[in-house]
Design a protein around this motif. Structure first.
Motif, PDB file in Angstrom:
ATOM      1  N   LYS A   1     -68.118  63.555 -21.433  1.00 46.21           N
ATOM      2  CA  LYS A   1     -68.416  64.910 -20.970  1.00 46.21           C
ATOM      3  C   LYS A   1     -68.358  65.012 -19.444  1.00 46.21           C
ATOM      4  N   LYS A   2     -68.799  63.958 -18.763  1.00 45.62           N
ATOM      5  CA  LYS A   2     -68.836  63.989 -17.309  1.00 45.62           C
ATOM      6  C   LYS A   2     -67.423  64.111 -16.729  1.00 45.62           C
ATOM      7  N   ALA A   3     -66.495  63.343 -17.291  1.00 44.45           N
ATOM      8  CA  ALA A   3     -65.108  63.399 -16.817  1.00 44.45           C
ATOM      9  C   ALA A   3     -64.496  64.753 -17.138  1.00 44.45           C
ATOM     10  N   LYS A   4     -64.801  65.275 -18.313  1.00 45.24           N
ATOM     11  CA  LYS A   4     -64.271  66.581 -18.714  1.00 45.24           C
ATOM     12  C   LYS A   4     -64.773  67.679 -17.784  1.00 45.24           C
ATOM     13  N   GLN A   5     -66.065  67.665 -17.478  1.00 39.86           N
ATOM     14  CA  GLN A   5     -66.644  68.682 -16.594  1.00 39.86           C
ATOM     15  C   GLN A   5     -66.040  68.608 -15.197  1.00 39.86           C
ATOM     16  N   LYS A   6     -65.852  67.378 -14.703  1.00 40.87           N
ATOM     17  CA  LYS A   6     -65.263  67.207 -13.371  1.00 40.87           C
ATOM     18  C   LYS A   6     -63.842  67.759 -13.339  1.00 40.87           C
ATOM     19  N   MET A   7     -63.049  67.451 -14.363  1.00 42.13           N
ATOM     20  CA  MET A   7     -61.671  67.918 -14.387  1.00 42.13           C
ATOM     21  C   MET A   7     -61.618  69.435 -14.484  1.00 42.13           C
ATOM     22  N   GLU A   8     -62.486  70.023 -15.273  1.00 39.26           N
ATOM     23  CA  GLU A   8     -62.506  71.488 -15.393  1.00 39.26           C
ATOM     24  C   GLU A   8     -62.887  72.142 -14.073  1.00 39.26           C
ATOM     25  N   ARG A   9     -63.793  71.533 -13.311  1.00 34.83           N
ATOM     26  CA  ARG A   9     -64.147  72.072 -11.994  1.00 34.83           C
ATOM     27  C   ARG A   9     -62.958  71.988 -11.047  1.00 34.83           C
ATOM     28  N   LEU A  10     -62.192  70.915 -11.157  1.00 35.93           N
ATOM     29  CA  LEU A  10     -61.040  70.740 -10.265  1.00 35.93           C
ATOM     30  C   LEU A  10     -59.946  71.756 -10.548  1.00 35.93           C
ATOM     31  N   THR A  11     -59.939  72.354 -11.735  1.00 33.72           N
ATOM     32  CA  THR A  11     -58.939  73.399 -12.018  1.00 33.72           C
ATOM     33  C   THR A  11     -59.141  74.619 -11.128  1.00 33.72           C
ATOM     34  N   ARG A  12     -60.317  74.735 -10.519  1.00 29.06           N
ATOM     35  CA  ARG A  12     -60.622  75.878  -9.651  1.00 29.06           C
ATOM     36  C   ARG A  12     -60.553  75.506  -8.169  1.00 29.06           C
ATOM     37  N   ASP A  13     -60.018  74.334  -7.876  1.00 27.27           N
ATOM     38  CA  ASP A  13     -59.912  73.894  -6.483  1.00 27.27           C
ATOM     39  C   ASP A  13     -58.968  74.821  -5.711  1.00 27.27           C
ATOM     40  N   PHE A  14     -59.252  75.014  -4.414  1.00 28.78           N
ATOM     41  CA  PHE A  14     -58.435  75.904  -3.576  1.00 28.78           C
ATOM     42  C   PHE A  14     -57.050  75.325  -3.329  1.00 28.78           C
ATOM     43  N   ASP A  15     -56.907  74.013  -3.464  1.00 26.62           N
ATOM     44  CA  ASP A  15     -55.632  73.351  -3.207  1.00 26.62           C
ATOM     45  C   ASP A  15     -54.754  73.481  -4.460  1.00 26.62           C
ATOM     46  N   PRO A  16     -53.586  74.131  -4.368  1.00 26.70           N
ATOM     47  CA  PRO A  16     -52.750  74.324  -5.553  1.00 26.70           C
ATOM     48  C   PRO A  16     -52.265  73.021  -6.184  1.00 26.70           C
ATOM     49  N   VAL A  17     -52.114  71.968  -5.394  1.00 31.12           N
ATOM     50  CA  VAL A  17     -51.705  70.678  -5.952  1.00 31.12           C
ATOM     51  C   VAL A  17     -52.806  70.133  -6.850  1.00 31.12           C
ATOM     52  N   VAL A  18     -54.038  70.138  -6.343  1.00 34.03           N
ATOM     53  CA  VAL A  18     -55.182  69.644  -7.121  1.00 34.03           C
ATOM     54  C   VAL A  18     -55.401  70.509  -8.359  1.00 34.03           C
ATOM     55  N   ALA A  19     -55.441  71.820  -8.178  1.00 27.64           N
ATOM     56  CA  ALA A  19     -55.711  72.731  -9.293  1.00 27.64           C
ATOM     57  C   ALA A  19     -54.642  72.614 -10.376  1.00 27.64           C
ATOM     58  N   SER A  20     -53.382  72.517  -9.981  1.00 26.40           N
ATOM     59  CA  SER A  20     -52.286  72.427 -10.954  1.00 26.40           C
ATOM     60  C   SER A  20     -52.373  71.137 -11.761  1.00 26.40           C
ATOM     61  N   LEU A  21     -52.596  70.025 -11.084  1.00 24.21           N
ATOM     62  CA  LEU A  21     -52.717  68.751 -11.794  1.00 24.21           C
ATOM     63  C   LEU A  21     -53.896  68.778 -12.760  1.00 24.21           C
ATOM     64  N   ALA A  22     -55.011  69.344 -12.310  1.00 32.38           N
ATOM     65  CA  ALA A  22     -56.215  69.389 -13.153  1.00 32.38           C
ATOM     66  C   ALA A  22     -56.002  70.281 -14.377  1.00 32.38           C
ATOM     67  N   LYS A  23     -55.350  71.414 -14.192  1.00 34.33           N
ATOM     68  CA  LYS A  23     -55.102  72.319 -15.328  1.00 34.33           C
ATOM     69  C   LYS A  23     -54.280  71.631 -16.408  1.00 34.33           C
ATOM     70  N   ALA A  24     -53.272  70.874 -15.992  1.00 32.40           N
ATOM     71  CA  ALA A  24     -52.462  70.157 -16.962  1.00 32.40           C
ATOM     72  C   ALA A  24     -53.243  69.001 -17.594  1.00 32.40           C
ATOM     73  N   GLN A  25     -54.057  68.313 -16.798  1.00 32.56           N
ATOM     74  CA  GLN A  25     -54.845  67.199 -17.338  1.00 32.56           C
ATOM     75  C   GLN A  25     -55.794  67.658 -18.446  1.00 32.56           C
ATOM     76  N   VAL A  26     -56.332  68.861 -18.300  1.00 34.74           N
ATOM     77  CA  VAL A  26     -57.259  69.388 -19.314  1.00 34.74           C
ATOM     78  C   VAL A  26     -56.571  69.522 -20.671  1.00 34.74           C
ATOM     79  N   TRP A  27     -55.246  69.729 -20.681  1.00 31.04           N
ATOM     80  CA  TRP A  27     -54.524  69.855 -21.949  1.00 31.04           C
ATOM     81  C   TRP A  27     -54.599  68.575 -22.778  1.00 31.04           C
ATOM     82  N   ARG A  28     -54.889  67.460 -22.137  1.00 29.84           N
ATOM     83  CA  ARG A  28     -55.024  66.204 -22.877  1.00 29.84           C
ATOM     84  C   ARG A  28     -56.185  66.247 -23.855  1.00 29.84           C
ATOM     85  N   LEU A  29     -57.088  67.207 -23.662  1.00 33.25           N
ATOM     86  CA  LEU A  29     -58.276  67.296 -24.510  1.00 33.25           C
ATOM     87  C   LEU A  29     -58.028  68.091 -25.790  1.00 33.25           C
ATOM     88  N   ASP A  30     -56.821  68.633 -25.965  1.00 38.60           N
ATOM     89  CA  ASP A  30     -56.519  69.410 -27.168  1.00 38.60           C
ATOM     90  C   ASP A  30     -56.759  68.573 -28.421  1.00 38.60           C
TER      91      ASP A  30
END
Length: 326
Positions: A197-226
């Motif tokens: 859960k801790k890793a999942k929460q951290k990755m979801e927070r990073l999807t809202r990062d101001f840096d488009p590189v960080v946010a984009s990578l995080a948004k795609a990483q979250v798809w691994r949880l499907d």
């Protein structure tokens, strides 16, 4: 006397050459796009820094900063085995390339050049499926330059590969970092256990990062949880999202898209999207190898054996040290 005179003359010439070049280096040459006109301009001096999107050049009138969007190319003195390492990397001789880049790193005093060499080492280790050493050199780059142009080389987990216990222990430490790219690396490795859960929460927070590189990578990483493959509508929305991401960070997202398409029996679409990675991002190493493997498997299962065999041969030639080639 003549021999002494010759030696003295050569010595003076060498001293004068060194004195004219900052820190004893040959003069750097940087070619930049002209601001309000076609063509390029040439600046000579010393590249004293290269952080994020800014390159700093020291000339006769002092240090001036330029946006790297203006940069066309540059010329500098390469130290140690850097050029040999590049050649060996292009020949897929990764172990030999690592030795040359390591030599270059030892003899290179310029921080901005050390980052370039470390990035090349990341490429080598990614091609060998060596996540531990890839992460070690990637963290050196990020520690020096958090906004590095090499962030796209982050050794994130996109495939079924799982970090070992020692790597997971390191990932727990990285997860607590205040630096987004380091925290993402930790979360990505720990998401191999989808119940974390801790890793999942951290990755979801990073999807809202101001840096488009960080946010984009995080948004795609979250798809691994499907837990189930996305339906057609959701998949189309994800494809649109990938196309809006910075180009340099799309490859992992394309892999997950292609994987979902393969599970949904969209074999031709999956093949196209898997092949984007070895074609557009061969420096991603293990991920490019995984994409070649998946494409070869899909081609074989759809009765295209000759094309499948061709890709299997390419996989062994370029990425023979990965699990995907065995």
């Amino acid at each position: 006397m003549h021999a002494r005179s010759t030696i003295w003359t050569l010595g003076i010439a060498l001293l004068l050459a060194c004195a004219s070049c900052p820190n004893g280096f040959a003069q750097d040459v940087v070619y930049l796009k002209k601001t309000n006109a076609p063509g390029e301009s040439k600046r000579k001096g010393e590249i004293v820094n290269w952080v994020g999107d800014t390159i700093s050049i020291k000339g006769k009138s002092g240090v001036k900063d330029f946006d790297t969007d203006q940069l066309i190319r540059f010329e500098t003195a390469w130290h140690g085995g850097y050029e040999d390492g590049k050649r060996l990397l292009e020949e897929y001789r990764y172990d030999a390339a690592v030795d040359q880049f390591a030599s270059a790193l030892e003899s290179e005093p310029r921080a901005w050049m050390q980052n370039i060499v470390d990035a090349k080492l990341v490429e080598c280790f990614l091609a060998k499926d060596d996540f531990g050493n890839a992460a070690r050199h990637f963290l050196r780059v990020i520690d020096d330059d958090p906004q590095s142009r090499f962030r796209h080389l982050a050794p994130l987990v996109w495939t079924s590969s799982k970090p070992n216990r020692q790597q997971l222990q390191k990932a727990e430490v990285w997860l607590e970092s205040r630096e987004p790219m380091i925290a993402m690396l930790g979360a990505s490795w720990m998401l191999a256990d989808q119940s974390n859960k801790k890793a999942k929460q951290k990755m979801e927070r990073l999807t809202r990062d101001f840096d488009p590189v960080v946010a984009s990578l995080a948004k795609a990483q979250v798809w691994r949880l499907d837990s189930v493959a996305p339906d057609a509508k959701r998949l189309e929305l994800r494809i649109e999202l990938v196309r809006s991401m910075p180009k340099e960070v799309r490859c992992g997202a394309w892999y997950l898209i292609a994987e979902a398409q393969s599970k949904s029996k969209q074999e031709d679409e999956a093949i196209v999207n898997f092949m984007r990675i070895p074609i557009n991002d061969p420096q991603q190493g293990g991920l490019a190898a995984a994409a070649l493997y998946q494409t070869a498997w899909l081609l074989k299962n759809t009765n295209r054996e000759q094309q499948s065999q061709s890709l299997r041969n390419e996989l062994k030639e370029k990425f023979g040290g990965t699990v995907w080639a065995n």
